[in-house]
Design a protein around this motif. Structure first.
Motif, mmCIF file in Angstrom:
data_model
loop_
_atom_site.group_PDB
_atom_site.id
_atom_site.type_symbol
_atom_site.label_atom_id
_atom_site.label_comp_id
_atom_site.label_asym_id
_atom_site.label_seq_id
_atom_site.Cartn_x
_atom_site.Cartn_y
_atom_site.Cartn_z
ATOM 1 N N ALA A 147 -18.123 -40.559 -19.840
ATOM 2 C CA ALA A 147 -18.437 -40.793 -21.251
ATOM 3 C C ALA A 147 -19.730 -40.079 -21.615
ATOM 4 C CB ALA A 147 -18.552 -42.292 -21.501
ATOM 5 N N ARG A 148 -19.762 -39.512 -22.826
ATOM 6 C CA ARG A 148 -20.921 -38.707 -23.211
ATOM 7 C C ARG A 148 -20.934 -38.471 -24.719
ATOM 8 N NH1 ARG A 148 -19.691 -33.620 -19.690
ATOM 9 N NH2 ARG A 148 -18.936 -35.296 -18.352
ATOM 10 N N SER A 149 -22.082 -38.048 -25.184
ATOM 11 C CA SER A 149 -22.256 -37.624 -26.565
ATOM 12 C C SER A 149 -22.610 -36.139 -26.590
ATOM 13 C CB SER A 149 -23.376 -38.429 -27.223
ATOM 14 O OG SER A 149 -23.604 -38.002 -28.553
ATOM 15 N N GLY A 150 -22.278 -35.488 -27.674
ATOM 16 C CA GLY A 150 -22.682 -34.100 -27.868
ATOM 17 C C GLY A 150 -22.055 -33.068 -26.968
ATOM 18 N N PRO A 151 -20.884 -33.316 -26.345
ATOM 19 C CA PRO A 151 -20.242 -32.196 -25.653
ATOM 20 C C PRO A 151 -19.702 -31.220 -26.685
ATOM 21 C CG PRO A 151 -18.738 -34.039 -25.747
ATOM 22 C CD PRO A 151 -20.038 -34.518 -26.354
ATOM 23 N N ARG A 152 -19.351 -30.043 -26.257
ATOM 24 C CA ARG A 152 -18.703 -29.078 -27.135
ATOM 25 C C ARG A 152 -17.264 -28.898 -26.671
ATOM 26 N NH1 ARG A 152 -22.364 -30.696 -30.137
ATOM 27 N NH2 ARG A 152 -24.320 -29.523 -30.282
ATOM 28 N N LEU A 153 -16.354 -28.875 -27.635
ATOM 29 C CA LEU A 153 -14.929 -28.770 -27.358
ATOM 30 C C LEU A 153 -14.408 -27.507 -28.027
ATOM 31 C CD1 LEU A 153 -12.546 -30.425 -26.051
ATOM 32 C CD2 LEU A 153 -12.121 -31.335 -28.344
ATOM 33 N N VAL A 154 -13.719 -26.657 -27.261
ATOM 34 C CA VAL A 154 -13.173 -25.417 -27.810
ATOM 35 C C VAL A 154 -11.748 -25.211 -27.318
ATOM 36 C CG1 VAL A 154 -15.380 -24.228 -28.078
ATOM 37 C CG2 VAL A 154 -14.159 -24.069 -25.905
ATOM 38 N N LEU A 202 -7.819 -26.678 -23.925
ATOM 39 C CA LEU A 202 -9.063 -27.280 -24.389
ATOM 40 C C LEU A 202 -10.104 -27.254 -23.285
ATOM 41 C CD1 LEU A 202 -7.600 -30.400 -26.218
ATOM 42 C CD2 LEU A 202 -8.885 -28.560 -27.320
ATOM 43 N N LEU A 203 -11.303 -26.829 -23.606
ATOM 44 C CA LEU A 203 -12.432 -26.892 -22.683
ATOM 45 C C LEU A 203 -13.510 -27.779 -23.282
ATOM 46 C CD1 LEU A 203 -11.003 -24.482 -21.318
ATOM 47 C CD2 LEU A 203 -13.263 -23.492 -20.929
ATOM 48 N N LEU A 204 -14.033 -28.701 -22.493
ATOM 49 C CA LEU A 204 -15.129 -29.579 -22.890
ATOM 50 C C LEU A 204 -16.343 -29.242 -22.036
ATOM 51 C CD1 LEU A 204 -15.148 -33.075 -24.145
ATOM 52 C CD2 LEU A 204 -16.396 -32.797 -21.994
ATOM 53 N N LEU A 205 -17.484 -28.975 -22.698
ATOM 54 C CA LEU A 205 -18.654 -28.439 -22.007
ATOM 55 C C LEU A 205 -19.899 -29.273 -22.263
ATOM 56 C CD1 LEU A 205 -16.950 -25.872 -23.526
ATOM 57 C CD2 LEU A 205 -18.404 -24.600 -21.954
ATOM 58 N N ALA A 206 -20.509 -29.757 -21.158
ATOM 59 C CA ALA A 206 -21.861 -30.336 -21.143
ATOM 60 C C ALA A 206 -21.959 -31.568 -22.036
ATOM 61 C CB ALA A 206 -22.891 -29.272 -21.485
#
Length: 342
Positions: free
Chosen positions: A185-192, A198-202
């Motif tokens: 679980a996290r906030s502020g990842p980037r999804l492209v 789909l890639l989810l980053l950091a």
């Protein structure tokens, strides 16, 4: 023979020098957590947190080129920052985010749609997901996908982080893809959406130097996720930018270990990354690095970045700047700055 420089001429000159050109400073107020997208009318920007982070905005601005901005009527929804904004079909969607409030719930799960370039907005009601900010969004296989985010007090252990994933075709009817994705679980990842996946980053799990994340995950459907890399070449971070431009992924700056970054990293597969610059915005010092800006890769082959912050706390330096970087072949930086591409 005319000696008037066009925007393309100026960008060519900039590319031959540092790579970046500042297109404007305002007229919108300096802010963080703003969002922007490109649609048929131009680039539309909505919201953000301004006035040293004390006021969430609901103003709407539009530009054809990043240099000249037109203020549109304010949106009918509450001011917000760290929301989601997508261009999907012929419309722009805004959803979620947070306001600045001493009382009540400052987080949103409402959904709004504009089909005239941000001039008017229709309410689509409330999504079934938990109100949240810092949610990651992307369009994928004809649907809008929402992943992660956070809600609750930022004091102590009051902030709650999420790893659920939802999808919608129209912003009104939603499907839960997974209540508990494989990534933490996290906030502020980037999804492209990258090469059909789909890639989810950091992202982050807090607001201190040791709570930033760097792992990268991949999914074909938003429900099942596979770890691509736990330790990419770039440092863990949040408040970063990620764009898919011309078949390459470009990751830009952000915040890590109480430092405001100014680096750029390029990848063709989401696994192997190489630094192509450490001088984003013609900047080579933490004092001009930034996070919580928003990037837009335009159809004309430019990378634009808007706004951002440069302070460990909310009460610090905010920007109202729009910068541009030409992208070679629509994807690679034509010249990234102090580190040459190879």
């Amino acid at each position: 023979m005319s000696f008037i420089l066009t925007l393309a001429n100026l960008l060519s000159i900039a590319a031959a020098a540092s790579g970046w050109l500042k297109l404007s400073d305002g007229p919108w107020s300096a802010r963080e957590g703003l969002m922007a997208v490109e649609d048929a009318s131009g680039i539309v920007m909505v919201g953000g947190r301004a006035n040293l982070g004390l006021a969430a905005q609901h103003d709407v601005w539009r530009t054809p080129n990043g240099s000249s901005w037109e203020r549109l009527p304010d949106a009918p929804f509450a001011g917000r920052a760290y929301h989601a904004m997508l261009s999907h079909g012929a419309c722009i969607f805004v959803m979620g985010g947070q306001t600045v409030a001493l009382l009540g719930d400052p987080f949103f799960n409402d959904v709004w749609r504009s089909c005239d370039g941000g001039e008017t907005w229709d309410s689509l009601g409330h999504a079934p997901w938990q109100p949240r900010a810092g949610l990651a969004v992307a369009t994928h296989n004809g649907r809008m996908v929402v992943a992660g985010g956070c809600f609750g007090s930022s004091i102590g252990a009051g902030r709650k982080f999420l790893n659920d994933v939802w999808a919608t075709r129209d912003g009104a009817s939603w499907e839960l893809l997974t209540a508990n994705a494989s990534w933490s679980a996290r906030s502020g990842p980037r999804l492209v959406d990258f090469n059909g996946r789909l890639l989810l980053l950091a992202g982050e799990v807090g607001f201190t130097a040791d709570t930033q994340l760097g792992d990268i995950w991949e999914s074909g459907d938003g429900a099942t996720w596979t770890l691509l890399t736990a330790t990419p070449a770039f440092s863990a971070r949040s408040g970063h930018g990620v764009v898919n431009a011309g078949g390459s992924l470009l990751l830009i700056a952000g915040w890590h270990d109480a430092k405001c970054l100014h680096d750029q990293w390029l990848s063709e597969d989401g696994v192997v990354w190489r630094m192509v610059s450490n001088a984003t915005w013609a900047c080579t010092a933490d004092a001009c690095g930034r996070f919580d800006f928003w990037p837009v890769a335009t159809s004309s082959g430019l990378l634009l970045t808007l706004g951002g912050s440069n302070a460990y706390s909310t009460f610090g330096k905010l920007w109202a700047e729009t910068w541009a970087l030409p992208l070679l072949g629509g994807g690679r930086p034509l010249r990234g700055g102090s580190v040459a591409m190879h």
